[in-house]
Design a protein around this motif. Structure first.
Motif, PDB file in Angstrom:
ATOM      1  N   GLU A 126      40.922  37.852  44.056  1.00 23.20           N
ATOM      2  CA  GLU A 126      40.178  39.060  43.739  1.00 23.20           C
ATOM      3  C   GLU A 126      38.727  38.714  43.458  1.00 23.20           C
ATOM      4  O   GLU A 126      38.426  37.713  42.808  1.00 23.20           O
ATOM      5  CB  GLU A 126      40.776  39.737  42.495  1.00 23.20           C
ATOM      6  CG  GLU A 126      41.310  41.082  42.796  1.00 23.20           C
ATOM      7  CD  GLU A 126      41.974  41.729  41.613  1.00 23.20           C
ATOM      8  OE1 GLU A 126      42.946  42.428  41.873  1.00 23.20           O
ATOM      9  OE2 GLU A 126      41.554  41.558  40.452  1.00 23.20           O
ATOM     10  N   ASN A 186      46.836  39.543  36.672  1.00 23.54           N
ATOM     11  CA  ASN A 186      45.550  38.943  37.025  1.00 23.54           C
ATOM     12  C   ASN A 186      45.308  37.730  36.137  1.00 23.54           C
ATOM     13  O   ASN A 186      45.422  37.823  34.914  1.00 23.54           O
ATOM     14  CB  ASN A 186      44.408  39.939  36.827  1.00 23.54           C
ATOM     15  CG  ASN A 186      44.390  40.997  37.882  1.00 23.54           C
ATOM     16  OD1 ASN A 186      44.805  40.752  39.006  1.00 23.54           O
ATOM     17  ND2 ASN A 186      43.915  42.178  37.538  1.00 23.54           N
ATOM     18  N   LYS A 221      36.400  46.224  42.882  1.00 29.11           N
ATOM     19  CA  LYS A 221      36.935  44.892  43.187  1.00 29.11           C
ATOM     20  C   LYS A 221      37.383  44.852  44.642  1.00 29.11           C
ATOM     21  O   LYS A 221      37.839  45.855  45.196  1.00 29.11           O
ATOM     22  CB  LYS A 221      38.164  44.574  42.321  1.00 29.11           C
ATOM     23  CG  LYS A 221      37.896  44.384  40.857  1.00 29.11           C
ATOM     24  CD  LYS A 221      39.195  44.019  40.173  1.00 29.11           C
ATOM     25  CE  LYS A 221      39.002  43.794  38.706  1.00 29.11           C
ATOM     26  NZ  LYS A 221      40.225  43.262  38.081  1.00 29.11           N
ATOM     27  N   PRO A 243      40.846  37.632  34.658  1.00 30.81           N
ATOM     28  CA  PRO A 243      40.193  38.715  35.395  1.00 30.81           C
ATOM     29  C   PRO A 243      38.705  38.858  35.108  1.00 30.81           C
ATOM     30  O   PRO A 243      37.992  39.519  35.864  1.00 30.81           O
ATOM     31  CB  PRO A 243      40.955  39.960  34.944  1.00 30.81           C
ATOM     32  CG  PRO A 243      41.539  39.610  33.635  1.00 30.81           C
ATOM     33  CD  PRO A 243      41.815  38.132  33.691  1.00 30.81           C
ATOM     34  N   ASN A 266      35.313  40.309  41.782  1.00 29.47           N
ATOM     35  CA  ASN A 266      34.716  41.373  40.980  1.00 29.47           C
ATOM     36  C   ASN A 266      33.333  41.671  41.540  1.00 29.47           C
ATOM     37  O   ASN A 266      32.385  40.917  41.328  1.00 29.47           O
ATOM     38  CB  ASN A 266      34.603  40.943  39.511  1.00 29.47           C
ATOM     39  CG  ASN A 266      35.947  40.795  38.857  1.00 29.47           C
ATOM     40  OD1 ASN A 266      36.919  41.418  39.268  1.00 29.47           O
ATOM     41  ND2 ASN A 266      36.028  39.972  37.830  1.00 29.47           N
ATOM     42  N   PHE A 313      37.234  48.396  35.050  1.00 26.95           N
ATOM     43  CA  PHE A 313      38.122  47.266  34.852  1.00 26.95           C
ATOM     44  C   PHE A 313      37.885  46.480  33.575  1.00 26.95           C
ATOM     45  O   PHE A 313      38.785  45.882  33.045  1.00 26.95           O
ATOM     46  CB  PHE A 313      38.058  46.339  36.069  1.00 26.95           C
ATOM     47  CG  PHE A 313      38.465  47.034  37.333  1.00 26.95           C
ATOM     48  CD1 PHE A 313      39.781  47.389  37.545  1.00 26.95           C
ATOM     49  CD2 PHE A 313      37.539  47.355  38.296  1.00 26.95           C
ATOM     50  CE1 PHE A 313      40.174  48.032  38.708  1.00 26.95           C
ATOM     51  CE2 PHE A 313      37.913  47.995  39.475  1.00 26.95           C
ATOM     52  CZ  PHE A 313      39.231  48.336  39.664  1.00 26.95           C
ATOM     53  N   HIS A 346      31.437  46.376  37.833  1.00 23.96           N
ATOM     54  CA  HIS A 346      32.389  46.732  36.763  1.00 23.96           C
ATOM     55  C   HIS A 346      33.402  47.766  37.232  1.00 23.96           C
ATOM     56  O   HIS A 346      34.441  47.951  36.603  1.00 23.96           O
ATOM     57  CB  HIS A 346      31.652  47.285  35.542  1.00 23.96           C
ATOM     58  CG  HIS A 346      30.936  46.228  34.767  1.00 23.96           C
ATOM     59  ND1 HIS A 346      31.594  45.234  34.093  1.00 23.96           N
ATOM     60  CD2 HIS A 346      29.617  46.011  34.569  1.00 23.96           C
ATOM     61  CE1 HIS A 346      30.712  44.441  33.512  1.00 23.96           C
ATOM     62  NE2 HIS A 346      29.498  44.888  33.794  1.00 23.96           N
ATOM     63  N   ASN A 400      40.099  42.741  47.017  1.00 29.63           N
ATOM     64  CA  ASN A 400      41.306  41.951  46.860  1.00 29.63           C
ATOM     65  C   ASN A 400      41.808  41.544  48.246  1.00 29.63           C
ATOM     66  O   ASN A 400      41.990  42.394  49.110  1.00 29.63           O
ATOM     67  CB  ASN A 400      42.351  42.808  46.125  1.00 29.63           C
ATOM     68  CG  ASN A 400      43.652  42.111  45.897  1.00 29.63           C
ATOM     69  OD1 ASN A 400      44.263  41.627  46.829  1.00 29.63           O
ATOM     70  ND2 ASN A 400      44.090  42.090  44.666  1.00 29.63           N
TER      71      ASN A 400
END
Length: 107
Positions: free
Chosen positions: A61, A15, A69, A18, A63, A106, A66, A71
């Motif tokens: 991706e 990533n 996600k 990220p 977000n 994440f 938290h 993708n």
């Protein structure tokens, strides 16, 4: 005709930044599999071909939280080692797109 294509293996990825709300990710799926083919109806005999699959892809991706996600990715599934009279590598290799919903903690 009855064709069954399956594979499994490893997923390697990275990533890029990220922590950003929207960021890029690159990954490659590597694995072994098989293609089973039955060209004749109601016949038990099948042709079985062992193959190797390489599937690099580029993803975007998002977000969402938290722990969630989204993708979206595109890549090319290359199937190597197809050695059969009835089909060739070009019959099972192709561009691909996908959407993934990722759940976890994440950051």
């Amino acid at each position: 005709y009855d064709v069954d294509f399956s594979h499994g293996g490893f997923l390697l990825g990275y990533n890029i930044k990220p922590e950003k709300l929207v960021h890029l990710s690159v990954s490659t799926k590597l694995g072994w599999g098989s293609i089973d083919y039955n060209p004749f109806e109601n016949v038990v005999d099948r042709f079985d071909d062992q193959v190797f699959v390489v599937y690099p892809q580029l993803e975007v991706e998002f977000n969402m939280t938290h722990w969630f996600k989204l993708n979206v990715g595109a890549g090319y599934q290359q199937v190597i080692g197809v050695d059969d009279f009835f089909y060739k590598e070009g019959d099972v290799s192709s561009p691909a797109v996908g959407i993934s919903l990722l759940f976890g903690w994440f950051y």
